[in-house]
Design a protein around this motif. Sequence first.
Motif, PDB file in Angstrom:
ATOM      1  N   UNK A 153       0.845  -1.208   0.000  1.00 29.97           N
ATOM      2  CA  UNK A 153       0.000   0.000   0.000  1.00 29.97           C
ATOM      3  C   UNK A 153       0.874   1.249   0.000  1.00 29.97           C
ATOM      4  N   UNK A 154       1.884   1.257   0.840  1.00 32.88           N
ATOM      5  CA  UNK A 154       2.782   2.405   0.904  1.00 32.88           C
ATOM      6  C   UNK A 154       3.567   2.565  -0.400  1.00 32.88           C
ATOM      7  N   UNK A 155       3.934   1.441  -0.997  1.00 37.07           N
ATOM      8  CA  UNK A 155       4.640   1.484  -2.279  1.00 37.07           C
ATOM      9  C   UNK A 155       3.744   2.089  -3.352  1.00 37.07           C
ATOM     10  N   UNK A 156       2.481   1.679  -3.382  1.00 38.21           N
ATOM     11  CA  UNK A 156       1.529   2.246  -4.339  1.00 38.21           C
ATOM     12  C   UNK A 156       1.368   3.749  -4.109  1.00 38.21           C
ATOM     13  N   UNK A 157       1.288   4.153  -2.845  1.00 39.00           N
ATOM     14  CA  UNK A 157       1.142   5.571  -2.506  1.00 39.00           C
ATOM     15  C   UNK A 157       2.349   6.392  -2.947  1.00 39.00           C
ATOM     16  N   UNK A 158       3.525   5.797  -2.918  1.00 40.40           N
ATOM     17  CA  UNK A 158       4.753   6.543  -3.211  1.00 40.40           C
ATOM     18  C   UNK A 158       4.958   6.797  -4.709  1.00 40.40           C
ATOM     19  N   UNK A 212      -1.051  -2.187 -13.086  1.00 36.37           N
ATOM     20  CA  UNK A 212      -2.497  -2.363 -12.961  1.00 36.37           C
ATOM     21  C   UNK A 212      -2.958  -2.031 -11.543  1.00 36.37           C
ATOM     22  N   UNK A 213      -2.239  -2.541 -10.551  1.00 36.69           N
ATOM     23  CA  UNK A 213      -2.570  -2.248  -9.158  1.00 36.69           C
ATOM     24  C   UNK A 213      -2.457  -0.753  -8.870  1.00 36.69           C
ATOM     25  N   UNK A 214      -1.431  -0.119  -9.444  1.00 36.19           N
ATOM     26  CA  UNK A 214      -1.228   1.314  -9.227  1.00 36.19           C
ATOM     27  C   UNK A 214      -2.406   2.102  -9.802  1.00 36.19           C
ATOM     28  N   UNK A 215      -2.817   1.762 -11.021  1.00 35.14           N
ATOM     29  CA  UNK A 215      -3.916   2.478 -11.650  1.00 35.14           C
ATOM     30  C   UNK A 215      -5.214   2.278 -10.862  1.00 35.14           C
ATOM     31  N   UNK A 223      -9.696   1.772  -6.147  1.00 40.59           N
ATOM     32  CA  UNK A 223     -10.138   0.395  -6.338  1.00 40.59           C
ATOM     33  C   UNK A 223      -9.013  -0.572  -6.000  1.00 40.59           C
ATOM     34  N   UNK A 224      -9.353  -1.844  -5.965  1.00 39.83           N
ATOM     35  CA  UNK A 224      -8.381  -2.911  -5.743  1.00 39.83           C
ATOM     36  C   UNK A 224      -8.651  -4.002  -6.758  1.00 39.83           C
TER      37      UNK A 224
END
Length: 129
Positions: A11-16, A79-82, A88-89
């Motif tokens: 989650x933190x990686x996606x946020x960064x 895909x997860x990032x978008x 969404x997840x």
Amino acid sequence: MDTVKEFVGYQELLDSVKTMTEAIERCYLLAGKSAKEAAWEVGIDYCHFKRMTSGTDTRHFPPDKIELLMKKMGNQFPLDWLAHRLGLVCYPLGFMVILDGIKDALRSEGRPVNFSALLGALEGKILQG
């Protein structure tokens, strides 16, 4: 000298990550690949690949190659990032089958169902359309 690796949650990686270009870079870095290896695996000239992923060039990574990149790198970070950016997840399609089974079991017991598995709804529209 001792070094301590700090582990960051997904989650933190996606946020960064702020851009799709960065998400594409993270995709191959998470796979432990270099830009040169990633370029070779998706069939893009390395110099062109570096320009596309620099973030400062007007060239962009071809959208049609993102799926191939994710398959070759063994992760779906872009895909997860978008999805994350849209609030969404992403889940595997098998998860939707499980939700449909739970929904059917609850209905057969006469219990209320307060969720819908989108896959079932989509299948109905595809078959009718």
